[in-house]
Design an enzyme around this catalytic site. Structure first.
Site, PDB file in Angstrom:
ATOM      1  N   ARG A  13      15.743  45.404  59.102  1.00  0.00           N
ATOM      2  CA  ARG A  13      16.484  44.677  57.978  1.00  0.00           C
ATOM      3  C   ARG A  13      15.598  44.798  56.571  1.00  0.00           C
ATOM      4  O   ARG A  13      16.066  45.072  55.737  1.00  0.00           O
ATOM      5  CB  ARG A  13      16.900  43.343  58.132  1.00  0.00           C
ATOM      6  CG  ARG A  13      16.024  42.448  58.617  1.00  0.00           C
ATOM      7  CD  ARG A  13      16.460  41.153  58.883  1.00  0.00           C
ATOM      8  NE  ARG A  13      15.432  40.268  59.768  1.00  0.00           N
ATOM      9  CZ  ARG A  13      15.401  39.003  59.357  1.00  0.00           C
ATOM     10  NH1 ARG A  13      15.935  38.209  58.725  1.00  0.00           N
ATOM     11  NH2 ARG A  13      14.378  38.275  60.207  1.00  0.00           N
ATOM     12  N   GLU A  61      33.624  36.640  52.787  1.00  0.00           N
ATOM     13  CA  GLU A  61      33.348  38.053  53.191  1.00  0.00           C
ATOM     14  C   GLU A  61      34.475  38.896  52.890  1.00  0.00           C
ATOM     15  O   GLU A  61      34.396  40.194  52.417  1.00  0.00           O
ATOM     16  CB  GLU A  61      32.894  38.231  54.601  1.00  0.00           C
ATOM     17  CG  GLU A  61      31.641  37.685  55.056  1.00  0.00           C
ATOM     18  CD  GLU A  61      31.763  36.184  55.444  1.00  0.00           C
ATOM     19  OE1 GLU A  61      32.732  35.457  55.439  1.00  0.00           O
ATOM     20  OE2 GLU A  61      30.626  35.497  55.612  1.00  0.00           O
ATOM     21  N   HIS A 112      21.489  41.792  61.815  1.00  0.00           N
ATOM     22  CA  HIS A 112      21.579  40.784  62.986  1.00  0.00           C
ATOM     23  C   HIS A 112      22.584  41.535  64.081  1.00  0.00           C
ATOM     24  O   HIS A 112      23.402  40.594  64.720  1.00  0.00           O
ATOM     25  CB  HIS A 112      21.808  39.456  62.506  1.00  0.00           C
ATOM     26  CG  HIS A 112      20.773  38.686  61.817  1.00  0.00           C
ATOM     27  ND1 HIS A 112      20.281  39.292  60.590  1.00  0.00           N
ATOM     28  CD2 HIS A 112      20.104  37.623  61.842  1.00  0.00           C
ATOM     29  CE1 HIS A 112      19.292  38.521  60.252  1.00  0.00           C
ATOM     30  NE2 HIS A 112      19.171  37.498  60.938  1.00  0.00           N
ATOM     31  N   ASP A 120      20.896  32.173  68.314  1.00  0.00           N
ATOM     32  CA  ASP A 120      22.076  32.214  67.756  1.00  0.00           C
ATOM     33  C   ASP A 120      22.977  32.102  68.739  1.00  0.00           C
ATOM     34  O   ASP A 120      24.213  31.663  68.338  1.00  0.00           O
ATOM     35  CB  ASP A 120      22.132  32.616  66.297  1.00  0.00           C
ATOM     36  CG  ASP A 120      21.320  32.230  65.350  1.00  0.00           C
ATOM     37  OD1 ASP A 120      21.007  30.975  65.269  1.00  0.00           O
ATOM     38  OD2 ASP A 120      21.516  32.582  64.128  1.00  0.00           O
ATOM     39  N   ARG A 170      17.678  42.216  63.527  1.00  0.00           N
ATOM     40  CA  ARG A 170      16.785  41.067  63.031  1.00  0.00           C
ATOM     41  C   ARG A 170      15.333  41.098  63.457  1.00  0.00           C
ATOM     42  O   ARG A 170      14.443  40.808  62.689  1.00  0.00           O
ATOM     43  CB  ARG A 170      17.357  39.755  63.553  1.00  0.00           C
ATOM     44  CG  ARG A 170      16.626  38.656  63.472  1.00  0.00           C
ATOM     45  CD  ARG A 170      17.433  37.249  63.663  1.00  0.00           C
ATOM     46  NE  ARG A 170      16.552  36.113  63.377  1.00  0.00           N
ATOM     47  CZ  ARG A 170      15.966  35.274  64.351  1.00  0.00           C
ATOM     48  NH1 ARG A 170      16.154  35.623  65.464  1.00  0.00           N
ATOM     49  NH2 ARG A 170      15.181  34.215  63.751  1.00  0.00           N
TER      50      ARG A 170
END
Lengths: 319, 282
Positions: A13, A61, A112, A120, A170
């Site tokens: 990223r 979004e 991610h 997560d 990530r």
């Protein structure tokens, strides 16, 4: 086996963030949109240098995709940024109608992706995104493997007309491709020549495939390692030429085995060169919380899994 | 600026086109198309600065987006009769190999269309994006977008409404076709929108209301008012009250003709109420 030493690890990223900033400096029509994840997407430097060309959309979004499509009318080249899950599944219809079907020059940049998002958990670990995007007519799908390749890909898609899905991740991972590389959309990259098995890999699995190549070499097996950073359009000639020689193939991706690189390669081979294919990928299940490394092991995405798949493919061609 | 008499002739002809197009393929959406005829005729005939020698980026031109893409017949008719493409091409509407898709699309390259629409709720976002591009380009022309009232049930609309107000997108003039009908019935029965004026004002928009969107003089006056309210730090909304099916008595006062084509006898009855014009049928 060709050696790929590395001295540094970085997240892909950050390669995107660096590439976006550079693309913004090169072309004043490059603009960026982000849905409340500027830090996570590493878009802060672009925002700081080009505040008028950066659009904070908030956690919205669907609207972001529409704004991006609209910005192309007037010659802008919008780069949208959010997590891969919210870049695809959440906004599939917006992408389908306002971007892909309308042929808009929008770059959907998705971080991610996959299980390496880590702790997560499955709500955020999308493993179907490449499949969804690959199914869309007009859409180009790219999944680079390290910081340098992600930066180069980001620069390349700014100059490439048409909708693009750019997927990255990530965690910090080794940097093993050159900083000065020229990224060619749709063009395979040969990492190692070999005669026994073709390993087609993308994203974070490229590093695992290289490790696997070294392990296989120790056992006397020569793997041809080909990086397909572009899932669509697929470099069909490179795949067929390689498998013509090796007579079997392995695919490796941080994605469901359905819909992604594995499906794309297997479909090509089934139509043109039906030979054994083994797939390394996630097998029709959701992810879960854990460290990226632990998840890679649990979901069968490590070099050892590529080695086993290669051996199985080689055994099958002998039948 | 066209005079109102010639706009009325245009509107009469567009209505004939709509019912004939929908009848010819026995599909399509005549109700909303008839209701929004004055909106499109005024916009293309008197309000917008636009060039039928179509340039997709519309530099130095006003822009029009149709979010509720199912009322494509009215847009196609007005575009053709404004010179964007040959009028006889209206006969290809919804047929195989046509540029006039059931819902507006760019894929076939029909001049005048800049984005696909039909899946509801997306057009306001697109219009805001185009308005932002105009600001970045130092282009002081305006962006117009039409939405349906039933369409306001889509969540994306409210994401966009919030965005436009927060970011002072004031080169945007949105209109909602307030005909009170959607496919399954009256909007108030399906999922009430309560007061759209209150809602948009609460979001930070400037809102005006037009009592009769099928009266050309009122539609023109509303556009003029919107233009005056534009560029003052707020997006502008015109709540345009129209009658679905306007101009054909049996298509009015009901949701029934939202997406139904007239049969041969019904076409005859409809055309009898829509006199021929000097512009001529396609």
């Amino acid at each position: 086996m060709k050696k790929y030493p590395f001295t540094e690890k970085k997240d892909t990223r950050s390669g995107f963030g660096a590439g976006l900033l550079e693309a913004g400096r090169r072309n004043p029509n490059v603009v960026a949109l982000c849905a409340d994840l500027t830090g996570s997407l590493k878009m802060g430097d672009f925002q700081k240098e080009f505040p008028d060309r950066f659009f904070q959309t908030g956690i919205a979004e669907a609207n972001m995709m529409g704004l991006a499509a609209g910005l192309t009318i007037g010659g802008k080249i919008p780069f949208t940024g959010t997590f891969a899950n919210f870049s695809t599944g959440r906004v599939y219809d917006q992408i389908r109608q306002s971007v892909a079907y309308s042929g808009k020059n929008v770059k959907i940049c998705a971080s991610h992706a996959g299980v390496t998002l880590g702790e997560d958990g499955a709500t955020h670990q999308i493993l179907e995104d490449m499949g969804m995007m690959r199914m869309l007519p007009h859409m180009t799908v790219i999944n680079p493997c390290d910081y340098n390749q992600t930066k180069a890909a980001t620069l390349a898609i700014a100059d490439y007309h048409g909708p693009v899905y750019l997927r990255f991740g990530r965690p910090v991972v080794p940097i093993f491709t050159p900083a000065d590389q020229v990224f060619e959309v749709g063009k395979a990259v040969l990492f190692n020549e070999g005669a026994d098995v073709s390993i087609f890999c993308t994203g974070h699995l490229v590093w695992e495939a290289i490790q696997a190549g070294e392990m296989l070499a120790e056992q006397g097996i020569e793997a041809e390692i080909i990086n397909l950073h572009t899932i669509k359009p697929l470099d069909e000639a490179a795949i067929l030429t390689s498998v013509m020689k090796t007579r079997c193939a392995v695919t490796a991706e941080e994605h469901q085995i359905y819909g992604g690189l594995g499906d794309a390669v297997a479909s090509l081979l089934a139509r043109n060169l039906p030979l054994p294919v083994e797939m390394v990928g996630v097998r029709d299940r959701f992810g879960e919380s854990g460290t990226p490394e632990a998840l890679m092991v649990k979901y069968g995405l490590k070099a050892q899994n590529v080695v086993e798949a290669a051996k199985s493919a080689i055994r099958r061609k002998g039948r | 600026m066209s005079d109102i008499a010639s706009l009325k002739v245009m509107a009469a002809q567009v209505r004939r086109d709509i019912v004939r197009m929908v009848h010819a393929v026995q599909s399509g959406h005549p109700g909303g198309s008839l209701g929004c005829t004055e909106y499109f005729v005024a916009l293309y005939g008197a309000v917008m600065k636009h060039n039928p020698r179509f340039q997709p980026d519309a530099v130095g031109e006003d822009l029009c987006f149709l979010s509720n893409g199912h009322i494509s017949p009215v847009w196609y008719s007005v575009l053709a009769r404004s010179g964007y493409f040959p009028v006889p091409e209206l006969a290809t509407f919804r047929k195989i190999n046509s540029r006039l898709q059931g819902h507006p699309a760019t894929e076939e390259g029909l001049p005048g269309i800049r984005i696909a629409s039909g899946s509801l709720g997306q057009g306001l976002s697109v219009a805001i994006g185009a308005a932002l591009a105009k600001k970045l380009n130092g282009d002081d022309r305006l962006v117009y977008v039409l939405m349906g009232d039933g369409e306001q049930q889509e969540g994306q609309i409210w994401e966009a409404a919030m965005y436009a107000a927060h970011n002072r997108v004031d080169n945007l003039i949105a209109t909602i076709d307030l005909n009170g009908q959607q496919i399954d019935g009256p909007v108030d029965k399906i999922l009430s929108l309560a007061s759209l004026a209150d809602k948009y004002r609460a979001f930070g928009w400037t809102v005006i209301e037009t009592a009769n969107g099928n009266d050309l003089a009122q539609v023109l006056a509303a556009f003029a008012q919107c233009q005056q309210l534009a560029r003052q730090g707020r997006p502008v909304l015109n709540l345009l009250r129209t009658e679905m099916g306007y101009g054909v008595d049996f298509m009015m006062h009901s949701h029934k003709w939202h997406g139904v084509a007239p049969n041969d006898a019904e076409l005859e009855r409809a055309l009898a109420q829509l006199p021929t014009t000097p512009l001529g049928d396609y």
